[in-house]
Design a protein around this motif. Structure first.
Motif, short mmCIF file in Angstrom:
data_model
loop_
_atom_site.label_atom_id
_atom_site.label_comp_id
_atom_site.label_asym_id
_atom_site.label_seq_id
_atom_site.Cartn_x
_atom_site.Cartn_y
_atom_site.Cartn_z
N TYR A 43 0.84 -1.20 0.00
CA TYR A 43 0.00 0.00 0.00
C TYR A 43 0.87 1.26 0.00
O TYR A 43 0.55 2.24 -0.65
CB TYR A 43 -0.92 0.02 1.22
CG TYR A 43 -2.03 -0.99 1.14
CD1 TYR A 43 -3.12 -0.78 0.32
CD2 TYR A 43 -1.99 -2.15 1.90
CE1 TYR A 43 -4.15 -1.71 0.24
CE2 TYR A 43 -3.00 -3.08 1.84
CZ TYR A 43 -4.08 -2.86 1.00
OH TYR A 43 -5.08 -3.77 0.93
N MET A 44 1.96 1.21 0.73
CA MET A 44 2.86 2.37 0.79
C MET A 44 3.69 2.46 -0.48
O MET A 44 3.90 3.55 -1.02
CB MET A 44 3.78 2.26 2.01
CG MET A 44 4.65 3.47 2.21
SD MET A 44 3.79 4.90 2.80
CE MET A 44 3.56 4.49 4.50
N LEU A 45 4.17 1.30 -0.98
CA LEU A 45 5.00 1.30 -2.18
C LEU A 45 4.26 1.85 -3.40
O LEU A 45 4.85 2.57 -4.21
CB LEU A 45 5.48 -0.12 -2.50
CG LEU A 45 6.63 -0.68 -1.68
CD1 LEU A 45 6.86 -2.14 -2.00
CD2 LEU A 45 7.89 0.11 -1.94
N TYR A 46 3.00 1.48 -3.53
CA TYR A 46 2.25 1.83 -4.73
C TYR A 46 1.23 2.95 -4.51
O TYR A 46 0.37 3.16 -5.36
CB TYR A 46 1.58 0.59 -5.31
CG TYR A 46 2.59 -0.44 -5.73
CD1 TYR A 46 3.47 -0.17 -6.77
CD2 TYR A 46 2.68 -1.66 -5.09
CE1 TYR A 46 4.42 -1.10 -7.16
CE2 TYR A 46 3.62 -2.61 -5.47
CZ TYR A 46 4.49 -2.32 -6.51
OH TYR A 46 5.41 -3.24 -6.88
N ALA A 47 1.32 3.68 -3.44
CA ALA A 47 0.40 4.80 -3.20
C ALA A 47 0.55 5.87 -4.27
O ALA A 47 -0.42 6.56 -4.60
CB ALA A 47 0.63 5.40 -1.81
N ILE A 82 -9.78 11.02 -5.41
CA ILE A 82 -8.38 10.63 -5.60
C ILE A 82 -7.58 10.90 -4.32
O ILE A 82 -6.75 10.08 -3.91
CB ILE A 82 -7.75 11.37 -6.81
CG1 ILE A 82 -8.45 10.96 -8.11
CG2 ILE A 82 -6.26 11.14 -6.89
CD1 ILE A 82 -8.27 9.51 -8.48
N ALA A 83 -7.85 12.02 -3.66
CA ALA A 83 -7.15 12.35 -2.42
C ALA A 83 -7.48 11.32 -1.33
O ALA A 83 -6.58 10.86 -0.61
CB ALA A 83 -7.53 13.75 -1.95
N GLY A 88 -5.79 7.06 2.01
CA GLY A 88 -6.15 5.74 2.54
C GLY A 88 -5.07 4.70 2.29
O GLY A 88 -4.77 3.87 3.14
N SER A 89 -4.47 4.76 1.10
CA SER A 89 -3.40 3.82 0.78
C SER A 89 -2.17 4.05 1.67
O SER A 89 -1.58 3.10 2.19
CB SER A 89 -3.02 3.95 -0.69
OG SER A 89 -2.02 3.04 -1.04
N ILE A 105 -10.29 1.59 8.04
CA ILE A 105 -9.55 1.87 6.80
C ILE A 105 -10.47 1.79 5.59
O ILE A 105 -10.31 2.52 4.62
CB ILE A 105 -8.37 0.89 6.64
CG1 ILE A 105 -7.23 1.29 7.54
CG2 ILE A 105 -7.88 0.79 5.22
CD1 ILE A 105 -6.53 2.53 7.11
N SER A 106 -11.46 0.91 5.66
CA SER A 106 -12.35 0.72 4.52
C SER A 106 -13.13 2.00 4.19
O SER A 106 -13.60 2.17 3.06
CB SER A 106 -13.32 -0.43 4.77
OG SER A 106 -14.11 -0.15 5.91
#
Length: 140
Positions: A43-47, A82-83, A88-89, A105-106
């Motif tokens: 989630y952090m890598l592809y945020a 988008i924000a 969230g990611s 988180i959902s």
């Protein structure tokens, strides 16, 4: 300068802003994961992909295809979505790296998707209205 040129510049500027946001997300993710003792989260890598694809690519396509720039309502709904997805990611990645979970988180994903879809729907109605008004002008 015509309104068409102004609208195209607005679309290009929005695309550039989203590109900068994507780069900030990449930098934030890299720094955060560097100090997380080699614990990684997808989630952090592809945020950064959310603003890159959902923002830069979308507004670049609008710019290149000469589509009308979204009006304020659709623009704000879409950007809010988008924000929410991006935040969230990142937040989900922070929680994964920390080693915990949270059922709330959902809400980020749900709100983000709802806002994005509402923005798209409002934009499609805007396009439909502008096409109908152009056709009416040509007939009259």
């Amino acid at each position: 300068m015509s309104t068409s040129d102004t609208n195209r510049k607005k679309s290009a500027k929005t695309s550039l802003v989203y590109l900068i946001i994507s780069l900030v997300c990449v930098l934030f993710g890299a720094v955060y994961e560097y100090f997380s003792h080699e614990v990684y989260s997808y989630y952090m890598l592809y945020a950064f992909m959310i603003p890159l694809v959902g923002g830069t690519l979308v507004f670049l396509c609008i710019f290149l295809s000469h589509l009308p720039v979204p009006k304020k309502a659709s623009f704000n709904l879409y950007n809010s979505g988008i924000a929410a997805l991006c935040v969230g990611s990142i937040f989900n990645g922070v929680l994964e790296i920390y080693g915990t979970t949270n059922s709330l988180i959902s809400v980020y994903w749900l709100a983000g998707l709802i806002f994005v879809f509402l923005g798209i729907i409002v934009y499609l109605f805007e396009i439909r209205g502008s096409i109908a008004s152009c056709a009416q002008e040509k007939q009259g």
